[in-house]
Design an enzyme around this catalytic site. Sequence first.
Site, PDB file in Angstrom:
ATOM      1  N   GLU A  96     -17.597  70.527  19.727  1.00 19.22           N
ATOM      2  CA  GLU A  96     -16.095  70.114  19.199  1.00 19.22           C
ATOM      3  C   GLU A  96     -15.611  70.784  18.348  1.00 19.22           C
ATOM      4  OE1 GLU A  96     -15.775  65.932  20.600  1.00 19.22           O
ATOM      5  OE2 GLU A  96     -13.958  65.960  19.613  1.00 19.22           O
ATOM      6  N   ASP A 107       7.302  72.884  47.197  1.00 17.15           N
ATOM      7  CA  ASP A 107       7.459  71.476  46.970  1.00 17.15           C
ATOM      8  C   ASP A 107       6.602  70.574  47.157  1.00 17.15           C
ATOM      9  OD1 ASP A 107      10.415  72.981  45.923  1.00 17.15           O
ATOM     10  OD2 ASP A 107      11.017  73.071  48.783  1.00 17.15           O
TER      11      ASP A 107
END
Length: 326
Positions: free
Chosen positions: A204, A40
């Site tokens: 890329e 949490d």
Amino acid sequence: MKRIVKPNQPLIEHIYTADPSAHVFEGKIYIYPSHDLDHDGPSNDNGDQYAMEDYHVLSLDDFDSPCVDHGEVLHIKDVPWAKQQMWAPDAAFKNNTYYLYFPAKDHDEIFRIGVATSPNPAGPFTPQENYIQGSFSMDPAVLVDDNNRAYMYFGGLWGGQLEKWRTGSFDPNGKGPAPSEPALGPMFAEMNDDMLSFKGKPQEISIIDEEGNPILAGDEERRFFEGPWVHKYNGYYYLSYSTGTTHLLAYAMSKNPQGPFVYKGKILTPVLGWTTHHSIVEFNDKWYLFYHDASLSGGVNHKRSVKYTELKYNGDGTIQTIEYRL
Ligand code: FUB
């Protein structure tokens, strides 16, 4: 009695899982997901809430069979170079070996991509001592092509650190392009035959529109954010990915594994939860989308669960958009 998993239901419910990479190995569907920790702690844009430490492998004999959790197959404590955050993995088969590819932050908190091997698709996997040289960022996806050449696609913005590599080396202050500039694309690297190293420097990939113009960084409905996946259908390579901030799964097509890829549309509308991440696989002449949402935790972004649904093509090879439903 074991539960048969219906479409759009969590594959398993005893742990949180995300980022499912599905493959057909040895006639079954194997799913390689992330394993979300049930904590949490606070969330931030760097993704520190995604504090995963290990991987499980899941399998389905078919869609009329229960999902099997093969248990923990790799833990970060056994990976010498990795410090934290074992994010979205993928797997591939070649050389009579199963390869598990996974991103994690190294001891300098820089994301790298590692590999672990097994003779069995369900693991356990033995990691290499070091990460793949020349690797960076996250979310690896590996395609072994029909000619047996293998390519890794990878990358992700924000917590995935892709913006920090624009100069070719890691710049902790690196920023993404301006909204009017071409967006950053995912990276492409051909694998050597050993499947443990890159043939050359990653390049890329460009994603363009139908007129040949690059998709711009400000075009958040269409630009690449994270979670690249590549599959083949009717001679085309399909690059699909998450658009992050707009929470879509989108795709683009090319005749070449390295692109450029032409943007074609949406695969899945936004799910419950911030992230959306998927894979696409053919099984018994039908196509399936594996994806995740946060429904099992009632909407907690870092407590997700993996699901599947059927994916259909139109006659021209485009993919029919799937409307997410709980
Ligand atoms: O699961 C951690 C990260 O969240 C993944 O690497 C991203 O693709 C997003 O799903």
